[in-house]
Write a protein that holds these residues in place. Structure first.
Motif, PDB file in Angstrom:
ATOM      1  N   ASP A 403       0.832  -1.204   0.000  1.00 53.24           N
ATOM      2  CA  ASP A 403       0.000   0.000   0.000  1.00 53.24           C
ATOM      3  C   ASP A 403       0.871   1.261   0.000  1.00 53.24           C
ATOM      4  OD1 ASP A 403      -2.367  -1.361  -0.012  1.00 53.24           O
ATOM      5  OD2 ASP A 403      -2.769  -1.142   2.137  1.00 53.24           O
ATOM      6  N   ALA A 404       0.468   2.268  -0.766  1.00 50.83           N
ATOM      7  CA  ALA A 404       1.145   3.569  -0.772  1.00 50.83           C
ATOM      8  C   ALA A 404       0.502   4.453   0.290  1.00 50.83           C
ATOM      9  CB  ALA A 404       1.035   4.217  -2.142  1.00 50.83           C
ATOM     10  N   LEU A 405       1.325   5.006   1.163  1.00 48.02           N
ATOM     11  CA  LEU A 405       0.844   5.855   2.245  1.00 48.02           C
ATOM     12  C   LEU A 405       1.382   7.270   2.081  1.00 48.02           C
ATOM     13  CD1 LEU A 405       1.441   3.467   5.298  1.00 48.02           C
ATOM     14  CD2 LEU A 405      -0.624   3.676   3.885  1.00 48.02           C
ATOM     15  N   THR A 406       0.603   8.235   2.493  1.00 45.47           N
ATOM     16  CA  THR A 406       1.021   9.635   2.493  1.00 45.47           C
ATOM     17  C   THR A 406       0.865  10.176   3.903  1.00 45.47           C
ATOM     18  OG1 THR A 406       0.278   9.948   0.214  1.00 45.47           O
ATOM     19  CG2 THR A 406       0.586  11.934   1.549  1.00 45.47           C
ATOM     20  N   GLY A 407       1.872  10.890   4.383  1.00 46.26           N
ATOM     21  CA  GLY A 407       1.810  11.522   5.691  1.00 46.26           C
ATOM     22  C   GLY A 407       1.649  13.022   5.549  1.00 46.26           C
ATOM     23  N   SER A 408       0.601  13.586   6.169  1.00 46.20           N
ATOM     24  CA  SER A 408       0.379  15.034   6.092  1.00 46.20           C
ATOM     25  C   SER A 408       0.448  15.654   7.484  1.00 46.20           C
ATOM     26  CB  SER A 408      -0.979  15.347   5.454  1.00 46.20           C
ATOM     27  OG  SER A 408      -2.032  15.008   6.331  1.00 46.20           O
ATOM     28  N   VAL A 409       0.784  16.946   7.515  1.00 45.58           N
ATOM     29  CA  VAL A 409       0.921  17.680   8.774  1.00 45.58           C
ATOM     30  C   VAL A 409       0.006  18.896   8.766  1.00 45.58           C
ATOM     31  CG1 VAL A 409       2.476  19.087  10.175  1.00 45.58           C
ATOM     32  CG2 VAL A 409       3.284  16.926   9.224  1.00 45.58           C
ATOM     33  N   GLN A 410      -0.769  19.041   9.836  1.00 44.10           N
ATOM     34  CA  GLN A 410      -1.543  20.257  10.087  1.00 44.10           C
ATOM     35  C   GLN A 410      -1.014  20.866  11.378  1.00 44.10           C
ATOM     36  OE1 GLN A 410      -5.799  19.758  10.215  1.00 44.10           O
ATOM     37  NE2 GLN A 410      -6.135  21.696  11.300  1.00 44.10           N
ATOM     38  N   VAL A 411      -0.590  22.109  11.312  1.00 46.49           N
ATOM     39  CA  VAL A 411      -0.074  22.785  12.503  1.00 46.49           C
ATOM     40  C   VAL A 411      -1.260  23.317  13.300  1.00 46.49           C
ATOM     41  CG1 VAL A 411       1.379  24.640  13.396  1.00 46.49           C
ATOM     42  CG2 VAL A 411       2.074  23.384  11.335  1.00 46.49           C
ATOM     43  N   LEU A 412      -1.431  22.793  14.519  1.00 44.56           N
ATOM     44  CA  LEU A 412      -2.518  23.245  15.391  1.00 44.56           C
ATOM     45  C   LEU A 412      -2.133  24.512  16.144  1.00 44.56           C
ATOM     46  CD1 LEU A 412      -3.751  19.831  16.845  1.00 44.56           C
ATOM     47  CD2 LEU A 412      -4.573  21.063  14.836  1.00 44.56           C
ATOM     48  N   ALA A 413      -0.868  24.593  16.542  1.00 46.78           N
ATOM     49  CA  ALA A 413      -0.385  25.789  17.250  1.00 46.78           C
ATOM     50  C   ALA A 413       1.132  25.782  17.224  1.00 46.78           C
ATOM     51  CB  ALA A 413      -0.894  25.815  18.687  1.00 46.78           C
ATOM     52  N   ALA A 414       1.714  26.984  17.337  1.00 42.76           N
ATOM     53  CA  ALA A 414       3.178  27.082  17.380  1.00 42.76           C
ATOM     54  C   ALA A 414       3.565  28.398  18.026  1.00 42.76           C
ATOM     55  CB  ALA A 414       3.763  26.995  15.970  1.00 42.76           C
ATOM     56  N   ASP A 415       4.622  28.366  18.821  1.00 41.63           N
ATOM     57  CA  ASP A 415       5.218  29.583  19.348  1.00 41.63           C
ATOM     58  C   ASP A 415       6.722  29.379  19.384  1.00 41.63           C
ATOM     59  OD1 ASP A 415       5.795  28.065  21.644  1.00 41.63           O
ATOM     60  OD2 ASP A 415       4.026  28.783  22.728  1.00 41.63           O
ATOM     61  N   GLU A 416       7.427  30.201  20.139  1.00 46.51           N
ATOM     62  CA  GLU A 416       8.891  30.142  20.120  1.00 46.51           C
ATOM     63  C   GLU A 416       9.439  28.799  20.586  1.00 46.51           C
ATOM     64  OE1 GLU A 416      10.139  33.407  22.541  1.00 46.51           O
ATOM     65  OE2 GLU A 416      10.321  34.755  20.819  1.00 46.51           O
ATOM     66  N   LEU A 419       5.626  23.297  19.436  1.00 42.58           N
ATOM     67  CA  LEU A 419       5.077  22.992  18.116  1.00 42.58           C
ATOM     68  C   LEU A 419       4.041  21.886  18.304  1.00 42.58           C
ATOM     69  CD1 LEU A 419       4.919  23.025  15.034  1.00 42.58           C
ATOM     70  CD2 LEU A 419       7.000  21.621  14.966  1.00 42.58           C
ATOM     71  N   HIS A 420       2.783  22.203  18.032  1.00 40.93           N
ATOM     72  CA  HIS A 420       1.663  21.288  18.222  1.00 40.93           C
ATOM     73  C   HIS A 420       1.132  20.923  16.838  1.00 40.93           C
ATOM     74  CE1 HIS A 420      -2.491  20.574  20.359  1.00 40.93           C
ATOM     75  NE2 HIS A 420      -1.928  19.460  19.935  1.00 40.93           N
ATOM     76  N   ILE A 421       1.272  19.637  16.446  1.00 44.09           N
ATOM     77  CA  ILE A 421       0.904  19.231  15.089  1.00 44.09           C
ATOM     78  C   ILE A 421      -0.056  18.048  15.118  1.00 44.09           C
ATOM     79  CG2 ILE A 421       3.022  20.093  14.025  1.00 44.09           C
ATOM     80  CD1 ILE A 421       4.107  17.257  13.993  1.00 44.09           C
ATOM     81  N   PHE A 422      -0.779  17.914  14.010  1.00 45.64           N
ATOM     82  CA  PHE A 422      -1.699  16.793  13.828  1.00 45.64           C
ATOM     83  C   PHE A 422      -1.291  16.095  12.539  1.00 45.64           C
ATOM     84  CE2 PHE A 422      -5.684  14.636  12.754  1.00 45.64           C
ATOM     85  CZ  PHE A 422      -6.056  14.134  14.002  1.00 45.64           C
ATOM     86  N   ILE A 423      -0.974  14.812  12.657  1.00 44.66           N
ATOM     87  CA  ILE A 423      -0.467  14.042  11.520  1.00 44.66           C
ATOM     88  C   ILE A 423      -1.537  13.058  11.066  1.00 44.66           C
ATOM     89  CG2 ILE A 423       1.252  12.324  10.797  1.00 44.66           C
ATOM     90  CD1 ILE A 423       3.144  13.576  12.883  1.00 44.66           C
ATOM     91  N   ARG A 424      -1.741  13.003   9.775  1.00 47.32           N
ATOM     92  CA  ARG A 424      -2.640  12.003   9.194  1.00 47.32           C
ATOM     93  C   ARG A 424      -1.817  11.057   8.321  1.00 47.32           C
ATOM     94  NH1 ARG A 424      -5.373  16.917   9.076  1.00 47.32           N
ATOM     95  NH2 ARG A 424      -7.523  16.911   9.918  1.00 47.32           N
TER      96      ARG A 424
END
Length: 485
Positions: A403-416, A419-424
Motif C-alpha cells: 500500500d502507498a501511504l502519504t503523511g500530512s501535517v496540520q499545525v494546530l499551534a506554534a510559538d517560540e 510545536l503542536h501538530i496533527f499528523i494524518r
C-alpha cells in the motif's frame, strides 16, 4: 509524457527488463512471436509487482502502459530505448538489429547477450554506433547489475546517456573497459559451473551439496563483499599481500579442472538433471522464483540499511526519485510531507501493517516537516533540536503489503518553544491513522527548552497562521479510551 522502451524478445530476461521499465514509469512495447509471450511476461510482471516495491522507501511511480507489438517495426516506433533479448544466436541477433534499424534512427540498442562482444553484434549493422551490450542478471527487476560493454565503434556519448537511463530505473551500469567474450561476471560463473560439472560427474558431490557449499559459505560473503575484498579480509591485519603470499602457491596445484571440460553427452545431462529434479523438483519454477525474490529482498534490504554494495544503489535510486517528488507548498491545507510504501518487514501475523510502523510513518512525516522548516540534521549538529514530548495515536484503518501511504501535517499551534501538530497517515485519501504530537524546542547541551531561532520561526509561524482557520480535527485533544461523539 512517459518515455517508451521497446523490448525485443519476451523470455525470462526480456520479461524482467519489461517489468523493470514498467514499474519505473516507462511505457513498454514488447515483440515476441511466441504465442505464450503475453502469459509469460504477465507472470514475471506479477512477481515484480510483489517484490520490487519492497526494496523502495519511496512510492513507486505510476506504472507505465504495457503493449504487445505484432512486429519489430511496431515495437520500436517512438521508442527512447531499445533492449534486445532474443536467443543467443549471432545470426538471429544480426537479423533483429537490421529490422530494428529500418525503423529506429539514433536510438540506443542494448543487447542482453551473455557472451557475444559488441563488435560481433555490430557486424553488418546499418548504424553500429548505437549498439552496445547491456547484460543484466536474473531477476532483472531486482538485481541491479547491468554490464555495459561498448566497442570502438560505439558512440561514447550515447553509452553515457544509456547508462543514465539504467540508473534512472534503479540499475548499476558496470562499464566494462575492454570487450571480451562473456564480459566479466559470466566468466566467473562459467569457471564455477565447469568445476561443478566435474564434481558431479566424478561423484564427489551432488547438485544439492554443491549448492549448499555456495549458499552456506562463500556465497554469503560474495553477496556483500565480492571476491577481492573477501580475500583482503582473509589476509588478516596484513591484508591482501599476506593472503596472496599464503595462498598464491596453490595456483600451481592441480586443485581444479578449469582447463579441462567434461564431455557434454546425454549421460552427463541426465545425471545433472536427475539430481536437480530430486533437489528441488517439488517446487514449480514460479514457486522457486517467488522464494528467490523474497530471499533477495531480505538480503538487499539489509545491505540498504548499511549503505553497502547493492544496497547503496537502492538508496541512490530512492534519493533520485525522492528529489522528483513535488515540493510541499504552504497554503491553506495540511502539508503532504512523506510518501511511503508498506514493506514486508512492516507486516504482522495478521497480514496488516504492525502497530510500530504507524508510529514510524508518523515519525518520518514529522521529521520531513522539521527538515522543511530548517530543523534538519545540520541544525541538530549545532546543539539544538525539537524533541517529541507527547504523542496520541488513533488507528482508523488497515494498511497491507504494497500500500502507498502519504503523511500530512496540520499545525494546530506554534510559538517560540512549542510545536503542536496533527499528523494524518493516508491511504488513497482516507486516514488509516492519526497522531497528535507536541514537540518542544530544546537546547541539548543545557537539557532544557529554549526559543527557536528566527530562521526557523520565519518558516514555521506563517504555516501556523495559514492553518489556523482549518477545522480542528475531531481527534485533537482526545484522551485514551474517550468515547467517540
Amino acid at each position: 509524457m512517459a518515455r517508451k522502451a521497446a523490448i525485443i524478445g519476451g523470455g525470462v530476461i526480456g520479461g524482467g527488463w519489461a517489468a523493470r521499465f514498467l514499474l519505473n514509469g516507462w511505457d513498454v512495447s514488447v515483440f515476441d512471436p511466441d504465442p505464450e509471450a503475453g502469459r509469460k511476461i504477465g507472470e514475471v510482471l506479477a512477481n515484480a509487482r510483489a517484490s520490487l516495491p519492497a526494496l523502495s522507501d519511496v512510492p513507486m511511480q505510476s506504472e507505465g502502459a504495457l503493449s504487445f507489438a505484432t512486429s519489430i517495426t511496431e515495437a520500436v516506433e517512438g521508442a527512447d530505448y531499445i533492449q534486445e533479448s532474443v536467443s543467443e544466436r549471432l545470426d538471429l541477433k544480426h537479423r533483429v538489429f537490421a529490422q530494428i534499424q529500418q525503423s529506429s534512427h539514433g536510438v540506443p540498442i542494448g543487447s542482453s547477450t551473455s557472451g557475444f562482444k559488441p563488435s560481433e553484434l555490430q557486424q553488418g549493422a546499418a548504424d553500429p554506433s548505437v549498439i552496445f551490450v547491456a547484460h543484466p542478471f536474473n531477476p532483472v527487476y531486482l538485481l541491479p547489475l547491468a554490464e555495459v560493454v561498448p566497442s570502438a565503434q560505439t558512440d561514447a556519448g550515447l553509452v553515457e546517456r544509456a547508462k543514465e537511463t539504467l540508473r534512472e530505473i534503479g540499475m548499476f551500469p558496470l562499464h566494462v573497459r575492454k570487450e571480451i567474450d562473456a564480459h566479466i561476471a559470466d566468466r566467473f560463473l562459467e569457471a564455477v559451473w565447469r568445476e561443478a560439472l566435474w564434481l558431479v560427474k566424478d561423484g564427489v558431490a551432488t547438485t544439492e551439496e554443491i549448492d549448499e557449499a555456495i549458499r552456506m559459505g562463500f556465497g554469503l560473503r560474495w553477496g556483500q563483499m565480492g571476491l577481492f575484498e573477501t580475500y583482503r579480509v582473509a589476509g588478516g591485519e596484513a591484508g591482501m599481500k599476506h593472503f596472496m603470499a599464503q595462498f598464491g602457491p596453490c595456483l600451481t596445484w592441480p586443485w581444479t579442472k578449469l582447463m579441462d571440460v567434461p564431455e557434454f553427452n546425454d549421460e552427463l545431462v541426465d545425471l545433472i538433471a536427475g539430481q536437480s529434479d530430486a533437489q528441488s523438483g517439488m517446487h514449480s519454477i514460479r514457486e522457486l522464483e517467488r522464494i528467490r525474490d523474497q530471499n533477495l529482498i531480505g538480503f538487499l534490504r539489509v545491505l540498504k540499511e548499511r549503505n553497502w554494495g547493492a544496497g547503496k544503489v537502492l538508496l541512490e535510486h530512492d534519493a533520485l526519485r525522492r528529489a522528483a517528488l513535488p515540493v510541499p507548498v504552504p497554503g491553506t491545507g495540511p502539508l503532504e510531507m512523506a510518501h511511503l510504501t508498506v514493506l514486508p518487514g512492516w507486516i504482522d501475523y495478521n497480514g496488516h501493517m504492525t502497530e510500530s510502523r504507524y508510529l514510524f510513518a508518523a515519525s518520518e512525516t514529522s521529521d520531513a516537516f522539521l527538515r522543511f522548516i530548517g530543523a534538519d540534521v545540520a541544525y541538530v549538529g549545532t546543539g539544538y533540536s525539537y524533541y517529541t514530548a507527547e504523542t496520541h495515536i488513533m488507528h482508523l484503518g488497515e494498511a497491507k503489503l504494497g500500500d502507498a501511504l502519504t503523511g500530512s501535517v496540520q499545525v494546530l499551534a506554534a510559538d517560540e518553544k512549542r510545536l503542536h501538530i496533527f499528523i494524518r497517515i493516508l491511504k488513497g485519501g482516507e486516514a488509516v491513522a492519526t497522531l497528535e504530537q507536541m514537540l518542544l524546542h530544546v537546547d541539548m547541551a543545557a537539557g532544557k527548552t529554549c526559543a527557536a531561532p528566527k530562521a526557523i520561526l520565519d518558516r514555521l509561524l506563517p504555516i501556523a497562521a495559514a492553518h489556523a482557520p482549518l477545522p480542528r480535527p475531531e481527534a485533537a485533544g482526545r484522551h485514551v479510551g474517550q468515547r467517540k461523539a
